[in-house]
Write an enzyme that holds these catalytic residues in place. Sequence first.
Site, short mmCIF file in Angstrom:
data_model
loop_
_atom_site.label_atom_id
_atom_site.label_comp_id
_atom_site.label_asym_id
_atom_site.label_seq_id
_atom_site.Cartn_x
_atom_site.Cartn_y
_atom_site.Cartn_z
CG ASP A 66 18.49 12.54 -9.86
OD1 ASP A 66 18.50 11.47 -10.49
OD2 ASP A 66 18.35 13.65 -10.40
CG ASP A 123 -0.44 17.49 22.94
OD1 ASP A 123 -1.65 17.68 22.81
OD2 ASP A 123 0.04 16.75 23.82
CG HIS A 133 -2.07 0.92 1.20
ND1 HIS A 133 -2.25 1.91 2.13
CD2 HIS A 133 -3.10 1.03 0.33
CE1 HIS A 133 -3.34 2.59 1.86
NE2 HIS A 133 -3.88 2.08 0.77
CG HIS A 192 -7.55 8.65 0.19
ND1 HIS A 192 -6.24 8.52 -0.21
CD2 HIS A 192 -8.03 7.38 0.31
CE1 HIS A 192 -5.93 7.24 -0.31
NE2 HIS A 192 -6.99 6.52 0.00
CE LYS A 250 -1.29 4.86 -1.59
NZ LYS A 250 -1.90 4.37 -0.35
CE LYS A 253 -4.07 6.96 2.78
NZ LYS A 253 -5.37 6.44 2.79
#
Length: 514
Positions: free
Chosen positions: A263, A439, A256, A432, A258, A434
Site C-alpha cells: 500500500d 562508530d 538479488h 546470512h 528482496k 549482511k
Amino acid sequence: MAKKTFYIIVALFILLLTVAYIGGMFNGLSFESPLLNAVYSFLTLLFRVNVLWIGLVIFLENDNPSRTVAWLLVLVLIPVVGFFLYVLFGRSYRKQKKAEAKILSDSDRMSHAAEVQASLLEYIELPNTENPANRRLMQLLLNNAKAPFSMTNEVTVLTNGLSKFNRLFGAIRRATDHIHLEYFIIKDDRIGNELRELLIEKANEGVKVRLMFDDVGSLTLGKAYINSLKDAGVEVYSFFKVPLPIFSRDLNYRNHRKIVVIDGVIGFVGGLNVGDEYISNSDKFEFWRDTHLEIKGEAVYALQTIFLNDWNYVAGQMVQGAIYYPEVNTTKNSLVQIAASGPDSDWKCILQAYYKMIANAVDKIWLTTPYLVPEESIMMGLKAAALSGVDVKIIIPSQPDHFFVYWASQANIQQLLEAGVKIYRYKNGFIHSKIMIVDRLAATVGTANLDIRSMEINFEVNAFLYDVDVIHRLEEDFVKDLEESVAYELDTYKERGLHRKFLEAMGRLVSPLQ
C-alpha cells in the site's frame, strides 16, 4: 603501478600462448569426406577467431588486472571450457544492451529529490549528523546512487525468519490497495505456499498483487505454483528470464534484491528470501541466522521506486501514480537512505558506500557477512582500520552453503588476522545477515554480501541507517551473535593443514572470476 604493468605483461603473454595453443589443438585431424574437411576447417577457424576475440575482450574490458590474468589462465588451461565459461560469466554487463534498455526504462522519480538535497545538505539540520563523516556518507549516496534521505520513518529490526514472516504476513493481510514483492529466491515449500495462498486470497479481495522473482535464483519454482497465482489475478514476472541457463549470458547478472512494499506505506528489505530454510526448517542447516528491516514512512517511497523501475522493465509496463506514494502517517523520526546498485548503475554505489564507511571509522567497525570475499579496496580499508587502532570485528559462517565462495572467504582470513582484524565463526547454524555498523553513527542492512558478485555484478539494495536507537538495536544482535561464535586465532590458523591451504588456493583462484 609496477604491479599493474607486470599484470599487463603477463596477460599479453598468456593471450599469445592461448592463441598458439588453440591453433595446435585441432591440427592433424582429417575426414574422408572433402565436405566434412571443409566444414571442420571453417569451424576451427571460426573458433580460433572467437577465442582470440574473447582474449582481446578480456584484456581490454576488465579494469582489474588480477581478474584479467585469472580469466586468461582459464582460457589457456581449459581453452574450450574456458571459452564458454567467459561467454556465460565473464563479460562486463554494464555495456550490454539489456542493461542499457533498463537504464532507459528507469524513471527519475527520486533523482530530482536527490539532486536538490545534495545542493542543500550542508544547510539542513539532521539528527545524528554532528559528525561530518555521516554527512559525507549521505552526500556520497545522494550523488552516486541518487538516493534521497528521509527523516519521517519508523524502522524495526526483524531478527531471523520467524520474526520477518510474522510481520510480513500480517502486513499482507491488512493490505487494501496493492502488494509488491521482489525476491531472489522463492521456494515451493511450506512457507512459500503460505505466501502463495495469502497472495491469492488478497487478489480475490481485489487487491492488486505484483510478484517478481529472479529466474535463476528461483529456478526450481514450478509452473504449477506460478500458474495458480496467475489464475487468481496475480501478475507474475521473472527477472531476466533464462530459457536455457547453461547457454545464456544472462545467467550471470541476477536480481538479488528482496523488497516488499504494501500500500505504499510499509516496506521490507533485508537478507531473507522465501523458503523453509530461512525459518530454520531444513535438513541442511539446523538454524538460519538473518536480519531484515520493516520500514514505515518516507523511505518506503524509495523501495517502491526501485520495485517499480524493475517491474516496468521486466513487465514492459509503466506503473505509476500518486496511489503508490501515499501521505506518510508515522510520527517517528528515523533518518534513512535506500540505495540500489547493479550493472545498470553508473557507479558501484554500495561498494563505494562501504568503502566510505570503513574509511570514516574512528572507534569500531562491526561487520557480519556470509561471504568474506571483499574487493581489493575494501580489504585494504579493513586492514588499515585495524592497524590504526579501530576495533574491527567480522562474523562469518563456520560452515559453507556454497563451496567455492566459502573457501575463497577462508583464503582471506590470515592476512586480516595479521593486520589485527578480529574474525569470528558463527557456530549456532548458518549466519546470512549482511550488516555493517560504524562508530554507532551509521549502519547498513540489506541484500549485498561482502563479495565481488554483490558489489559489482548483481542488482542489490541496502538501507543506510543513521538513527542511534536502530543502530543500538543492531549492536545488541551483534553482541549476541558474538556469544554464539568462536574467534579465529592467528597462531592456530597458521598451523592449518595442507588440504585446507589447497582448498583456499582454489577459492582464491576462482574469486576474481566472479
